[in-house]
Structure formats: C-alpha cells, structure tokens
Design a protein around this motif. Structure first.
Motif, short mmCIF file in Angstrom:
data_model
loop_
_atom_site.label_atom_id
_atom_site.label_comp_id
_atom_site.label_asym_id
_atom_site.label_seq_id
_atom_site.Cartn_x
_atom_site.Cartn_y
_atom_site.Cartn_z
N ARG A 264 35.55 15.58 29.52
CA ARG A 264 36.86 15.05 29.14
C ARG A 264 36.74 13.57 28.83
O ARG A 264 36.21 12.79 29.63
N ARG A 265 37.22 13.17 27.66
CA ARG A 265 37.20 11.77 27.28
C ARG A 265 38.03 10.96 28.25
O ARG A 265 39.13 11.36 28.64
N ARG A 266 37.51 9.80 28.65
CA ARG A 266 38.19 8.93 29.60
C ARG A 266 38.78 7.71 28.89
O ARG A 266 38.35 7.33 27.80
N GLN A 267 39.71 7.08 29.57
CA GLN A 267 40.33 5.88 29.04
C GLN A 267 39.31 4.75 28.87
O GLN A 267 39.44 3.91 27.96
N ASP A 268 38.26 4.72 29.70
CA ASP A 268 37.26 3.65 29.64
C ASP A 268 36.18 3.90 28.60
O ASP A 268 35.21 3.14 28.50
N GLY A 269 36.31 4.99 27.82
CA GLY A 269 35.34 5.27 26.78
C GLY A 269 34.19 6.17 27.19
O GLY A 269 33.38 6.55 26.35
N GLY A 270 34.12 6.52 28.46
CA GLY A 270 33.12 7.46 28.92
C GLY A 270 33.67 8.88 28.94
O GLY A 270 34.72 9.17 28.35
N TYR A 271 32.96 9.76 29.62
CA TYR A 271 33.40 11.14 29.78
C TYR A 271 33.34 11.53 31.25
O TYR A 271 32.39 11.19 31.96
N THR A 272 34.37 12.22 31.72
CA THR A 272 34.33 12.87 33.02
C THR A 272 33.66 14.22 32.84
O THR A 272 34.04 14.99 31.96
N LEU A 273 32.65 14.51 33.67
CA LEU A 273 31.85 15.72 33.54
C LEU A 273 31.91 16.55 34.82
O LEU A 273 32.02 16.01 35.92
N ALA A 274 31.81 17.85 34.66
CA ALA A 274 31.74 18.76 35.80
C ALA A 274 31.02 20.02 35.38
O ALA A 274 30.87 20.30 34.19
N GLY A 275 30.59 20.80 36.36
CA GLY A 275 30.02 22.10 36.06
C GLY A 275 31.09 23.01 35.50
O GLY A 275 32.28 22.88 35.84
N GLY A 276 30.72 23.94 34.65
CA GLY A 276 31.71 24.78 34.00
C GLY A 276 32.49 25.68 34.93
O GLY A 276 33.57 26.14 34.60
N GLY A 277 31.98 25.98 36.14
CA GLY A 277 32.73 26.85 37.04
C GLY A 277 32.08 27.02 38.39
O GLY A 277 32.30 28.02 39.06
N SER A 278 31.28 26.08 38.82
CA SER A 278 30.54 26.23 40.07
C SER A 278 31.22 25.46 41.20
O SER A 278 31.51 24.28 41.05
N HIS A 279 31.48 26.16 42.32
CA HIS A 279 32.08 25.54 43.49
C HIS A 279 31.31 25.98 44.73
O HIS A 279 30.71 27.06 44.76
N LEU A 280 31.36 25.15 45.75
CA LEU A 280 30.67 25.44 47.00
C LEU A 280 31.71 25.75 48.08
O LEU A 280 32.57 24.92 48.37
#
Length: 448
Positions: A264-280
């Motif tokens: 997801r594009r962030r306001q600061d110009g970077g990207y927020t990243l996460a695994g597509g569907g992995s939870h512990l």
C-alpha cells in the motif's frame, strides 16, 4: 530497523483523572471506541473513554491502512459504504492531514480460483452499485506497472481509499475530545460493577466511575475482560508482521495484494508491506476452549494461520495470564499497557523477498521499519456488535478480524445509536453474540 512508534513511553495526550460519573463508559481507545465516543459526544451525551495505554497504540495504528469496500462481507458492506462517507467528513472536521486518499484497492489473481472468487463478489458489488470491476491480464499489467510477472487478472475498486492509521485514529480522538468526550489514557478499566443483572459502574485503576452503560471495545483484550464477568466470546488473537519501505518511485497509488504480498502506497512515499495472508496463532486456554467453533475457518484457512504452542507472558490468551482479579488489585491490562509484539524476522525476510521478486527494480530498496500486531479474530471473520442480554447496559464491539480500521467510523456511528436505543439504520443480526451459542451454523465471511 526502528521499533514501532507507539509505546507506553510516549507522552500521554489525554490525562486524567476520570470523572466520578459518566452516562457512558467505553473500554478501549482503538478506532471503534474512539469513533463511538465521537458520535456520542456529538449528541451531547456524557461519555468517558478509558484506554489502558495510549490511544490507537495497538491494532488501530498497526493495520495496513486500507479503507475498502472491496471483498467485504455482504452484511458489513452497507456499514463500510457509510464509513467511506464518514471518513471524508471526519477528516475535514479534524482539520488534520491523516493521509486520506482515494486511490483504489486491487486484488491480484494467481489462479482461476481467484478469478472465480472475484466473480462471486461482483454479485455483491452489483447489488450495492459499487464501481468494482474485473480486469484481464493486460489491464492488470497496465494498472500496476513494473511487475515481473503477469497475473490471471484482478479485481479493483477505484473508489476505495487509504489513510495513515497512526495519524488518523489519534486525530479522531482529538476531535472527539473537542466535542466533549472525556478520554483518559494510562487508565485501565479493572472490573464492572454489576447489581441485579445491571451495570452500576466501572472500577478503574484510578477509582470508581458511576455509570449505567458500558461499551467494551478492547480489541484483543475484550474476551479476557468480559470473561471475568461470565461473558464468553470465542475471540482469538493472531499475530501479524508488517513493514514499511523507504520512499520509492510509485508503482501504484493504491493498495494491492495477492497470496504472497500485500502493499500500500504511504503518505511518506514508501510502501506498507505485509504477507498476503499469513498469521501466527498462539495456542492458549481460549484457543483450546473455542477450538470447535474455528473448525470451518481452519478448513477454509481464511486466516492463513500458523501455530505456536504458547503466547508470551502477559498476552491476552497466555497460559499464565490471570483470569480473575479483584477491583482493587493490579490487572493484566495494567501489566501490559501496550501490546507490542515483535515482528517475526523470518516473515520480514519473506515480505521483503516477495516484494522484490514482484518488483525487481527495487532490489536495492531497504525496509525502514517493521512491527507486529495482534488481530482480534472471530470464527466467521466478522465482528460481534451487540448488547449483552444477560447484563443490562453492557454492549460489546469487538472481533473486527482485521477489518476494523476501514469500517471504524461507520461502526462507531452504529454503536453510538445502539447505545442510545435509536434505529441503527442497518441489519445487525449477522453480528449478534448469540450466533455462536444458539445453534446457528458458522457462516464464513469472504476470505478476500
């Protein structure tokens, strides 16, 4: 990498002491509690919000920042549509830049089954006149530039939005305070005072508040708090790992995900990243107690769960976490002001690897921060929003199952009217607590 910015060391923005009386008391300073307080205060109803640590310091600031209609449960969707409108309204009222931007949400299809799932949601989208549409192979490649491989297609909703949750929820709390809500940080609710089956007050670590109405919106802590009073909610907490990149050239202005990576594009110009569907999922007493209710979800694997035999000390479902305490004694909520799980190093490496494999032009890019969060999950992946029938004056809004940020203002408006005894404007039968105990079959929300 740096630690997540919210900790109990952060300055208190909303000091006490709590009042002696309040018409409504809300337990939990996340997006649901904050927006409920905001709408109650807008009606000039005396409301006090108690937060054991810092407003939005747990999952309400650690989420992906998506505000989406796409992929929602059909019964959630009308409330999300209202939330989209309210996000715009409240962002303007707050006078603060919360990064609210209409840039769309896109799901990428790796297989024909993904496209079939998207087509199934299109029927729901059409019923609500959404601008959601399906994309073919070429349209998908054109929408998100620079991808190293071609997808079967995609589903996209251009009107969906994004915001920066660690900015947005504190801004809404400040707006609620300006409207008259009393917000008290670093003040845990310890127990409810119940007489003749009715709420009489709340014991806090800073004293007693006389009240007739309590909303429990404590996220991952709701089940532990309510179990102390004989109210059972089959809510579990699953840990997720999220990261943010340094500023990068724009590949897509919105949010997107496939089975392996979400960005997801962030306001600061970077990207927020996460695994597509992995939870512990940490296995604790509640996990075993409610295991049978989660069988349909585990079969379909909408949470992508992996398992660990015990939670760290002091976590909501930890084996050593106390389940009973007196109103005048320290509680688990005071011992852990901010639930701040460490990100999994292996997951951070996988997230970075998957992102760079999809976008090889970012091979030299670095992750600047990683963090963990605890999602309050329900067996059917939709929340509990209801009054507790056994205790007059007690309401609960929890188990948002990772969907709470986007729907927050809509759900806050709904809960505020529920508390007032008004027509909520939506059919809430899907979210009733008794669905887990009245013999109703578990009906899974969409795993999208």
């Amino acid at each position: 990498m740096h630690a997540f910015p919210f900790t109990e060391a952060d300055p208190i923005q909303h000091p006490g002491p709590p009042p002696k009386t309040s018409e409504v008391v809300i337990v939990g300073g996340g997006v649901i509690g904050v927006t409920t307080a905001l709408f109650l205060a807008s009606r000039n109803i005396p409301v006090t919000l108690l937060e054991k640590g810092r407003v939005a310091a747990e999952q309400s600031s650690r989420n992906w920042g998506w505000i989406r209609k796409q992929g929602r449960d059909a019964d959630e969707l009308p409330i999300v549509i209202e939330a989209i409108r309210l996000w715009r309204q409240l962002a303007e009222e707050s006078g603060e830049d919360i990064g609210l931007t209409q840039t769309g949400v896109t799901y990428l299809a790796n297989a024909d089954k993904d496209m079939a799932d998207f087509e199934a949601f299109m029927k729901i989208a059409a019923a609500h006149d959404l601008d959601t549409r399906l994309l073919d192979v070429d349209e998908t490649a054109k929408l998100i530039t620079g991808m190293s491989r071609r997808f079967k297609g995609a589903m996209t909703t251009p009107s969906d939005m994004r915001a920066e949750p660690w900015l947005a929820v504190p801004a809404l709390a400040r707006l609620a305070a300006r409207k008259g809500a009393r917000i008290v940080e670093n003040c845990a609710a310890r127990t409810l005072d119940i007489a003749a089956g009715r709420i009489k007050g709340v014991w806090t670590e800073a004293g007693y508040i006389e009240t007739s109405t309590v909303l429990v919106a404590g996220g991952a802590w709701s089940s532990l708090f309510l179990a102390r009073h004989g109210v059972s909610i089959p809510q579990l907490s699953v840990r997720v790992t999220v990261a943010a990149t340094e500023p990068l050239p724009e590949i897509y202005a919105g949010a997107a995900a496939d089975d392996h990576i979400a960005f997801r594009r962030r306001q600061d110009g970077g990207y927020t990243l996460a695994g597509g569907g992995s939870h512990l999922l940490y296995l604790g007493p509640d996990a075993f107690r409610h295991a049978t209710k989660y069988i349909p979800a585990l079969r379909n694997d909408p949470l992508g769960a992996r398992y660990f035999p015990y939670a760290p000390s002091g976590y909501p479902d930890g084996w050593s976490t106390p389940r009973d305490w007196a109103p005048d004694s320290e509680t688990p909520f005071e011992r852990m002001r901010v639930l701040n799980p460490a990100p999994e190093p292996a997951r951070l490496r996988a997230i970075e690897r998957n992102f760079k494999q999809l976008f090889p032009q970012f091979e030299k890019a670095c992750l600047k921060v990683g963090w963990g969060g605890m999602i309050d999950a329900m067996p059917d992946v939709v929340p509990v929003v209801d009054r507790v029938q056994a205790i007059a004056g007690l309401f609960v809004a929890t188990g948002m199952s990772g969907h709470g940020f986007g729907i927050g203002p809509g759900m806050g408006r709904v809960v505020s009217d529920m508390i007032q005894g008004n027509n909520t404007g939506h059919d809430l039968s899907r979210f009733r607590l008794q669905r887990f105990y009245d013999g109703s079959p578990v009906r899974l929300g969409p795993a999208l």
